[in-house]
Design a protein around this motif. Structure first.
Motif, PDB file in Angstrom:
ATOM      1  N   ALA A  70       0.833  -1.211   0.000  1.00 58.08           N
ATOM      2  CA  ALA A  70       0.000   0.000   0.000  1.00 58.08           C
ATOM      3  C   ALA A  70       0.861   1.252   0.000  1.00 58.08           C
ATOM      4  CB  ALA A  70      -0.929  -0.003   1.214  1.00 58.08           C
ATOM      5  N   VAL A  71       1.878   1.278   0.843  1.00 57.48           N
ATOM      6  CA  VAL A  71       2.742   2.458   0.930  1.00 57.48           C
ATOM      7  C   VAL A  71       3.560   2.612  -0.348  1.00 57.48           C
ATOM      8  CG1 VAL A  71       4.733   3.415   2.149  1.00 57.48           C
ATOM      9  CG2 VAL A  71       2.796   2.524   3.440  1.00 57.48           C
ATOM     10  N   ARG A  72       4.090   1.505  -0.861  1.00 53.36           N
ATOM     11  CA  ARG A  72       4.891   1.580  -2.090  1.00 53.36           C
ATOM     12  C   ARG A  72       4.046   2.072  -3.268  1.00 53.36           C
ATOM     13  NH1 ARG A  72       7.100  -3.709  -2.581  1.00 53.36           N
ATOM     14  NH2 ARG A  72       9.047  -3.052  -1.581  1.00 53.36           N
ATOM     15  N   ASP A  73       2.822   1.549  -3.393  1.00 53.80           N
ATOM     16  CA  ASP A  73       1.952   1.956  -4.506  1.00 53.80           C
ATOM     17  C   ASP A  73       1.604   3.440  -4.422  1.00 53.80           C
ATOM     18  OD1 ASP A  73       1.982  -0.606  -5.491  1.00 53.80           O
ATOM     19  OD2 ASP A  73       0.010  -1.147  -4.713  1.00 53.80           O
ATOM     20  N   CYS A  74       1.323   3.914  -3.211  1.00 53.21           N
ATOM     21  CA  CYS A  74       0.930   5.313  -3.062  1.00 53.21           C
ATOM     22  C   CYS A  74       2.125   6.259  -3.112  1.00 53.21           C
ATOM     23  CB  CYS A  74       0.145   5.504  -1.767  1.00 53.21           C
ATOM     24  SG  CYS A  74      -1.549   4.865  -1.884  1.00 53.21           S
ATOM     25  N   ALA A 132     -10.954  -7.196  -2.321  1.00 52.19           N
ATOM     26  CA  ALA A 132     -10.915  -5.755  -2.545  1.00 52.19           C
ATOM     27  C   ALA A 132     -10.190  -5.418  -3.840  1.00 52.19           C
ATOM     28  CB  ALA A 132     -10.221  -5.064  -1.365  1.00 52.19           C
ATOM     29  N   THR A 133      -9.127  -6.126  -4.125  1.00 55.41           N
ATOM     30  CA  THR A 133      -8.370  -5.881  -5.358  1.00 55.41           C
ATOM     31  C   THR A 133      -9.232  -6.178  -6.580  1.00 55.41           C
ATOM     32  OG1 THR A 133      -6.292  -6.424  -4.240  1.00 55.41           O
ATOM     33  CG2 THR A 133      -6.300  -6.489  -6.646  1.00 55.41           C
ATOM     34  N   LYS A 134      -9.949  -7.297  -6.547  1.00 59.49           N
ATOM     35  CA  LYS A 134     -10.812  -7.665  -7.675  1.00 59.49           C
ATOM     36  C   LYS A 134     -11.955  -6.674  -7.859  1.00 59.49           C
ATOM     37  CE  LYS A 134      -9.807 -12.613  -7.363  1.00 59.49           C
ATOM     38  NZ  LYS A 134     -10.327 -13.960  -6.977  1.00 59.49           N
ATOM     39  N   ARG A 135     -12.386  -6.050  -6.767  1.00 60.48           N
ATOM     40  CA  ARG A 135     -13.453  -5.057  -6.861  1.00 60.48           C
ATOM     41  C   ARG A 135     -12.943  -3.693  -7.325  1.00 60.48           C
ATOM     42  NH1 ARG A 135     -18.276  -5.819  -4.112  1.00 60.48           N
ATOM     43  NH2 ARG A 135     -18.817  -3.854  -5.139  1.00 60.48           N
ATOM     44  N   GLY A 136     -11.663  -3.565  -7.532  1.00 58.39           N
ATOM     45  CA  GLY A 136     -11.106  -2.310  -8.022  1.00 58.39           C
ATOM     46  C   GLY A 136     -10.920  -1.246  -6.977  1.00 58.39           C
ATOM     47  N   VAL A 137     -10.771  -1.642  -5.714  1.00 57.71           N
ATOM     48  CA  VAL A 137     -10.538  -0.663  -4.654  1.00 57.71           C
ATOM     49  C   VAL A 137      -9.198   0.027  -4.900  1.00 57.71           C
ATOM     50  CG1 VAL A 137     -10.142  -0.371  -2.179  1.00 57.71           C
ATOM     51  CG2 VAL A 137     -11.953  -1.895  -2.995  1.00 57.71           C
ATOM     52  N   GLY A 138      -9.194   1.347  -4.849  1.00 55.93           N
ATOM     53  CA  GLY A 138      -8.016   2.131  -5.201  1.00 55.93           C
ATOM     54  C   GLY A 138      -6.924   2.098  -4.155  1.00 55.93           C
ATOM     55  N   PRO A 139      -5.712   2.490  -4.548  1.00 55.44           N
ATOM     56  CA  PRO A 139      -4.557   2.401  -3.644  1.00 55.44           C
ATOM     57  C   PRO A 139      -4.683   3.248  -2.393  1.00 55.44           C
ATOM     58  CG  PRO A 139      -4.001   3.639  -5.641  1.00 55.44           C
ATOM     59  CD  PRO A 139      -5.330   2.995  -5.887  1.00 55.44           C
ATOM     60  N   ARG A 140      -5.361   4.404  -2.485  1.00 55.16           N
ATOM     61  CA  ARG A 140      -5.481   5.234  -1.289  1.00 55.16           C
ATOM     62  C   ARG A 140      -6.369   4.594  -0.234  1.00 55.16           C
ATOM     63  NH1 ARG A 140      -6.736  11.180  -3.466  1.00 55.16           N
ATOM     64  NH2 ARG A 140      -7.972   9.945  -4.916  1.00 55.16           N
ATOM     65  N   HIS A 141      -7.297   3.747  -0.653  1.00 58.28           N
ATOM     66  CA  HIS A 141      -8.094   3.013   0.333  1.00 58.28           C
ATOM     67  C   HIS A 141      -7.226   2.023   1.090  1.00 58.28           C
ATOM     68  CE1 HIS A 141     -12.069   4.580  -0.356  1.00 58.28           C
ATOM     69  NE2 HIS A 141     -11.932   4.413  -1.670  1.00 58.28           N
ATOM     70  N   PHE A 142      -6.378   1.288   0.361  1.00 53.28           N
ATOM     71  CA  PHE A 142      -5.460   0.371   1.030  1.00 53.28           C
ATOM     72  C   PHE A 142      -4.521   1.142   1.958  1.00 53.28           C
ATOM     73  CE2 PHE A 142      -6.585  -2.443  -2.567  1.00 53.28           C
ATOM     74  CZ  PHE A 142      -6.854  -3.611  -1.864  1.00 53.28           C
ATOM     75  N   LEU A 143      -4.121   2.329   1.549  1.00 56.33           N
ATOM     76  CA  LEU A 143      -3.262   3.153   2.394  1.00 56.33           C
ATOM     77  C   LEU A 143      -4.001   3.609   3.650  1.00 56.33           C
ATOM     78  CD1 LEU A 143      -0.534   4.558   2.757  1.00 56.33           C
ATOM     79  CD2 LEU A 143      -1.480   6.519   1.500  1.00 56.33           C
ATOM     80  N   ALA A 144      -5.286   3.944   3.515  1.00 55.19           N
ATOM     81  CA  ALA A 144      -6.074   4.347   4.688  1.00 55.19           C
ATOM     82  C   ALA A 144      -6.177   3.195   5.686  1.00 55.19           C
ATOM     83  CB  ALA A 144      -7.468   4.793   4.253  1.00 55.19           C
ATOM     84  N   VAL A 145      -6.369   1.982   5.174  1.00 56.36           N
ATOM     85  CA  VAL A 145      -6.411   0.806   6.051  1.00 56.36           C
ATOM     86  C   VAL A 145      -5.052   0.606   6.727  1.00 56.36           C
ATOM     87  CG1 VAL A 145      -6.731  -1.697   6.132  1.00 56.36           C
ATOM     88  CG2 VAL A 145      -8.249  -0.291   4.727  1.00 56.36           C
ATOM     89  N   THR A 146      -3.980   0.806   5.966  1.00 58.33           N
ATOM     90  CA  THR A 146      -2.636   0.676   6.525  1.00 58.33           C
ATOM     91  C   THR A 146      -2.414   1.694   7.641  1.00 58.33           C
ATOM     92  OG1 THR A 146      -1.743  -0.143   4.439  1.00 58.33           O
ATOM     93  CG2 THR A 146      -0.176   0.826   5.987  1.00 58.33           C
TER      94      THR A 146
END
Length: 303
Positions: A70-74, A132-146
């Protein structure tokens, strides 16, 4: 769930970063040998405390990898400017620290498997990430979870570092492992949060994902601990339940110590580096750095 709906006025705002360079992260390789294993009830013979911390360890390899991703992608979305240089440097160190945590807990979990424990948490987490990945959840959402999980783990780390009896009766090498991890969680607690803010993440989504993370952590840690205790044969012993009661509700219990800092995340003006000083010189960061200094023979600095 719609893909990355973090579009608000905040999204167009310029990055809001701490002034100067507030990050002082060091990547360390822990110098302990887990190949010989450890006792089933390594926490002073206490079944609950041993299996609860074992459950947390079971979540880390998948969890830490998801945080790194998540951090690397964002980080790719954050412009490289003089204003963001310190954060980019901190991101590289954050990834290094999390990678070492993932590695050591992989070795830890291999020993748990030899003891007959079964890691279900890793599969629950992987299934949610894949969905979540298959549903197209964006990278900032994964970052928010992180960012949410980083605050949660930092609060638990503070409890572990601040109260010596939290690990006082444990196997010495396990004490070292858990306090090293706790100290580094304290060091990098603000990195994912600052990156999220710099990319325009808004308050509403931040607290939604935090509530989600809190709920999942409580459910997953509870059921993995119960599975561990069941396989251990100690789930229905009165001593197990008494230990759990003391851990959560005792004099230095997690509920009393952690509730206020956990709820602080819901404040609009929250930042992970805001610390409530309980006594002079007792900020969490100071406690963590003191432990690292006093135990520098236990690790090797990588960078």
């Amino acid at each position: 769930m719609t893909p990355d709906p973090l579009r608000s006025a905040a999204s167009a705002a310029a990055p809001s970063l701490p002034s100067g360079n507030p990050y002082a992260l060091t990547v360390r390789k822990l110098e302990i040998d887990l190949s010989a294993g450890f006792d089933r009830h390594w926490h002073g013979g206490d079944a609950f405390l041993s299996q609860y911390l074992n459950a947390l360890s079971m979540s880390f390899p998948v969890g830490e990898q998801s945080f790194i991703d998540a951090v690397r992608d964002c980080a790719k979305l954050l412009p490289r400017t003089p204003a963001t240089a310190a954060l980019h440097d901190a991101i590289a160190q954050f990834i290094g620290q999390e990678a070492t945590h993932r590695h050591i807990h992989g070795l830890y979990n291999a020993q748990l498997e030899k003891q007959g424990l079964v890691n279900r948490w890793q599969h629950w987490a992987t299934a949610r990430i894949d969905y979540a990945t298959k549903r197209g959840v964006g990278p900032r959402h994964f970052l928010a979870v992180t960012a949410a999980y980083e605050h949660l783990t930092a609060v638990l780390a503070d409890h572990m570092l601040r109260h010596g009896d939290a690990l006082g009766q444990a196997d010495p090498k396990m004490q070292t492992l858990w306090r090293w991890h706790a100290a580094e969680e304290t060091e990098h607690r603000a990195v994912a949060y600052d990156l999220y803010q710099a990319l325009g993440g808004n308050h509403a989504w931040r607290i939604r994902w935090y509530a989600y993370a809190l709920l999942l952590f409580c459910v997953d840690s509870g059921r993995q601990t119960a599975l561990n205790l069941w396989r251990d044969g100690s789930l229905f012993k009165p001593a197990t339940w008494w230990s759990a009661t003391k851990y959560f509700w005792g004099k230095h219990g997690v509920v009393w110590h952690c509730t206020a800092p956990l709820l602080a995340y819901f404040r609009r003006d929250f930042h992970p580096d805001q610390e409530a000083v309980t006594a002079p010189g007792q900020q969490t960061s100071a406690i963590a750095q003191r432990w690292l200094k006093e135990h520098d023979e236990s690790f090797r600095v990588v960078r």
